[in-house]
Write a protein that holds these residues in place. Structure first.
Motif, PDB file in Angstrom:
ATOM      1  N   PRO A   1       0.854  -1.149  -0.065  1.00 22.74           N
ATOM      2  CA  PRO A   1      -0.041   0.184  -0.045  1.00 22.74           C
ATOM      3  C   PRO A   1       0.788   1.233  -0.037  1.00 22.74           C
ATOM      4  CG  PRO A   1      -0.943  -1.402   1.784  1.00 22.74           C
ATOM      5  CD  PRO A   1       0.636  -2.087   0.959  1.00 22.74           C
TER       6      PRO A   1
ATOM      7  N   ALA B   1       1.672   2.300  -3.527  1.00 16.69           N
ATOM      8  CA  ALA B   1       0.687   2.118  -4.557  1.00 16.69           C
ATOM      9  C   ALA B   1      -0.021   3.553  -4.869  1.00 16.69           C
ATOM     10  CB  ALA B   1      -0.660   1.388  -4.018  1.00 16.69           C
TER      11      ALA B   1
ATOM     12  N   GLN C   1      -7.324   5.655  -0.221  1.00 13.88           N
ATOM     13  CA  GLN C   1      -7.343   4.414  -0.380  1.00 13.88           C
ATOM     14  C   GLN C   1      -8.565   3.541   0.239  1.00 13.88           C
ATOM     15  OE1 GLN C   1      -3.430   3.454   0.810  1.00 13.88           O
ATOM     16  NE2 GLN C   1      -2.470   3.863  -1.086  1.00 13.88           N
TER      17      GLN C   1
ATOM     18  N   THR D   1      -5.508  -1.068  -3.246  1.00 10.66           N
ATOM     19  CA  THR D   1      -4.488  -0.163  -3.448  1.00 10.66           C
ATOM     20  C   THR D   1      -4.393   0.671  -4.786  1.00 10.66           C
ATOM     21  OG1 THR D   1      -3.201  -1.933  -4.411  1.00 10.66           O
ATOM     22  CG2 THR D   1      -2.558  -1.722  -2.065  1.00 10.66           C
TER      23      THR D   1
ATOM     24  N   GLY E   1      -3.915  -4.829  -0.577  1.00 10.75           N
ATOM     25  CA  GLY E   1      -2.973  -4.523   0.309  1.00 10.75           C
ATOM     26  C   GLY E   1      -3.001  -5.770   1.360  1.00 10.75           C
TER      27      GLY E   1
END
Lengths: 286, 429
Positions: free
Chosen positions: B273, B276, B283, B303, B343
């Motif tokens: 994450p 990302a 998110q 993510t 994630g």
């Protein structure tokens, strides 16, 4: 008109010398072949003419016979002429049968023959057919018969023009021959003829009938027949109806003959198949 | 000659028959003849009679009958095939070239043994390609595609289309499937599509690829304390021989791409994450994710948004519970690159749970997903209606190809038009 064109010479040849005597003593002042009412003056000799069937035997010059063994009649200047008109029906009913036009051919030939006979007698001859036909006033000039032949050849029977009005215009003629099948304005024509006859005219009614009208061939099954001048007249004709038809037609012809004779006319029936010269001779001898 | 809509031709024949009957049967009033003295005939009713045909009536009758037949034939859509006479039997061969096929040569040999000139060959994996011309050359060059699963539904549809195109060339047709026929080649549409073939199917079973019982050795390119390591099968160094799955937690580089392209390898790009791309600057936490028959219900972070995209051959390997793709494969040379947007929590014991381990195992499977290579019982496919279905299917049972405009129909309509114009003239005469 092929047969008339080809047969005219033989027809004219066959009627040469035929006379058409007047039925009555003529009151005319013009000298001709017919006995005149004129009296008093010695008849001035005009010419000899060989005796022909139909001539009055009293007019045979026996002195000439004794001298020459020729039978002839003596013509004098006192003989009157008889203006004659031949009135020919040219309606659609005369164009029968459709394939051969025998009725028209016979009627035209008889008309021509009568004209030739009258012209041969020195009578003024005229010719008339209903409109849009022709009217030739009576005349004695040399080419009159030929002219009448030309008019006949140019005429095709059609339409349903009445004859009575035309007959009314022929008062100048002393003799009128009507050649027709009398299926048009027969009553009006008879009435007009009666009036003319009462006025001293000689009326001849030559009734032309086709053999196929007298004796129709029985159809194998029911046929519908129609009047060519009146399509509304439609009749079913089969074997069983033919005797009834013939009976009705015969009665009508008989009544027609009676009526015309009663009007003072000469009535003669001419049937297709009969030689026109025979018809002519029969008419002029009536 | 065949007709696309023969009912119109029958209707034309029927109408012509009626006209024919009317000419002979319906009574008509006799044609009137002229007679100037008709008035003296008794006035009796006219009896209608059946008329005998005269020569000119025959012409009029022929004209009317011809007009009706021409219109009926034109509307019936005549199709004249000028090809050579039909064969007794034509075959449609479905040849499997998917990853389920152990030896492509075996499939090609089986196909060549049955192929005759004029037959149709359909090569299928996830799609289907029909080969008619140079089929033997195509078979000779046949090579299995190890990363692509087979889809029998697509092959059957192609077979139906091929049979329709071949319809006029043979009196009967036979469908032959040359395949290992494994479970992953069937889907929910297979039975319905199969039912469209009006007969039994011949199955030539060839050897299937062996399903590897052991999980693949996975190369891992990431932190040593990455929690994902806990859920993975035995790992190796990323570049070790025999490794055909590599997980890269960071950014991909050129060497990674080349590694995936070179062979039937899976490059799993599974960024954590922190690395990302934020989706709309935040998110999302999604409550569940599914891969195959494995479901993980847990607050997992999405993510990124993955686009399966049109074209490119991308395939969704896992989905979030809201339907968005959670992991997608994209073909990459001989292998594929798999992008995972799930994630992995840094804390908690989710990574210890067996279900998560199964989920991860599904995501490190071969390209196209873990193959389901269990052989399928062929009865449901070969003869769904039982032994009564004939293997040879008559031509009349094959669907006609798409209708095309026939020049014959235009010509027949012109003929009909000419007859219609001439009929009144002849009738009046």
């Amino acid at each position: 008109m092929g047969r008339l064109a080809g047969g005219a010479p033989s027809l004219l040849d066959a009627v040469r010398g035929v006379h058409w005597p007047a039925r009555r003593i003529s009151g005319g002042a013009i000298h001709g072949a017919h006995p005149s009412k004129r009296a008093g003056a010695s008849p001035e000799f005009s010419e000899y003419r060989p005796y022909q069937q139909g001539d009055d035997p009293a007019r045979i010059d026996w002195k000439l016979f004794g001298r020459t063994e020729r039978v002839a009649i003596r013509l004098a200047r006192d003989d009157s002429r008889l203006p004659t008109t031949v009135l020919l029906d040219a309606s659609a009913s005369m164009a029968y049968p459709p394939a051969s036009l025998d009725k028209w051919e016979l009627a035209a030939a008889v008309a021509l023959g009568l004209a030739a006979v009258a012209h041969g007698d020195g009578d003024p001859i005229g010719f008339a057919t209903p409109p849009p036909g022709s009217v030739v006033p009576p005349r004695t000039r040399r080419g009159t018969v030929g002219h009448i032949l030309q008019l006949l050849l140019q005429t095709a029977p059609a339409g349903r023009a009445p004859l009575a009005p035309l007959l009314a215009t022929l008062r100048s003629s002393r003799r009128i021959a009507i050649v027709s099948d009398f299926l048009g304005d027969a009553d009006e024509l008879l009435e007009q003829a009666r009036e003319l006859a009462a006025g001293g005219r000689e009326i001849y009614a030559i009734h032309v009938v086709a053999r196929e009208e007298l004796d129709p061939t029985p159809p194998p099954r029911q046929t519908v027949v129609t009047d060519p001048e009146d399509p509304s007249i439609r009749r079913a004709l089969d074997k069983s109806a033919i005797p009834l038809y013939q009976d009705a037609f015969a009665r009508w012809r008989e009544s027609l003959a009676v009526a015309w004779r009663g009007a003072g006319a000469v009535y003669a029936l001419a049937t297709t198949g009969e030689a026109p010269e025979r018809v002519v001779r029969r008419v002029v001898r009536s | 000659m065949t007709f696309l809509a023969p009912a119109f031709l029958l209707a034309g024949l029927l109408a012509a028959g009626i006209v024919l009957a009317l000419h002979f049967i319906v009574p008509h009033e006799p044609r009137p003849a002229p007679l100037p003295t008709a008035r003296f005939a008794p006035d009796q009713p006219v009896r209608a009679q059946t008329r005998a045909l005269r020569p000119r009536d025959l012409g009029l009758l022929a004209m009317r009958v011809g007009l009706l037949l021409a219109v009926g034939a034109a509307l019936a859509g005549p199709q004249v095939s000028l090809r050579r006479p039909r064969r007794t039997l034509a075959r449609i061969l479905l040849v499997d070239r998917s990853r389920a096929v152990a030896q492509a040569g075996e499939a090609a040999d089986s196909a060549r043994a049955r192929y005759a000139a004029g037959d149709a060959v359909v090569l299928f994996d996830s799609g289907a390609t029909t080969v008619r011309d140079q089929a033997l050359d195509s078979l000779a060059a046949l090579a299995a595609r190890p990363s692509v699963p087979g889809r029998l539904s697509a092959a059957l549809i192609a077979a139906l289309q091929a049979a329709s195109r071949l319809r006029e060339t043979a009196d009967s047709f036979e469908l032959t499937i040359i395949s290992p026929l494994v479970t992953e080649e069937l889907d929910e549409a297979t039975d319905s599509v199969r039912a469209l073939w009006p007969g039994a199917v011949r199955l030539v079973r060839i050897a299937a690829t062996e399903e590897s019982p052991a999980p693949p050795a996975v190369g891992f390119d990431g932190r040593s304390d990455d929690p994902l390591r806990i859920a993975l099968p035995p790992q190796s160094v990323a570049g070790a021989p025999g490794v055909w799955v590599r997980i890269v937690r960071g950014a991909l580089d050129r060497e990674d791409s080349a590694w995936a392209r070179a062979a039937a390898r899976v490059l799993v790009h599974w960024p954590p994450p922190a690395a990302a791309e934020p989706r709309d600057s935040s998110q999302e936490i999604i409550g569940a994710v599914i891969a195959g028959d494995v479901v993980v219900v847990a607050p997992l972070m999405r993510t990124t948004i993955l686009a399966a995209g049109a074209g490119g051959g991308a395939r969704v390997v896992a989905r979030w519970v809201d339907g968005e793709p959670a992991a997608i494969d994209k073909p990459w040379g001989a292998g594929c690159i798999r992008t995972v947007a799930v994630g992995v929590p840094e804390r908690g014991d989710l990574v210890l749970e067996p279900r998560f381990a199964r989920f991860v195992a599904a995501l490190v499977g071969p390209c196209g997903g873990r193959p389901a290579l269990r052989p399928v019982e062929p009865a449901r496919l070969v003869a769904p209606a039982g032994a009564a279905s004939p293997r040879r299917v008559a031509r009349r049972l094959i669907a006609s190809p798409e209708p095309t405009t026939s020049p014959w129909a235009t010509g027949l309509l012109l003929v009909a038009l000419a007859l219609a114009a001439a009929e009144p003239l002849v009738r009046r005469r």
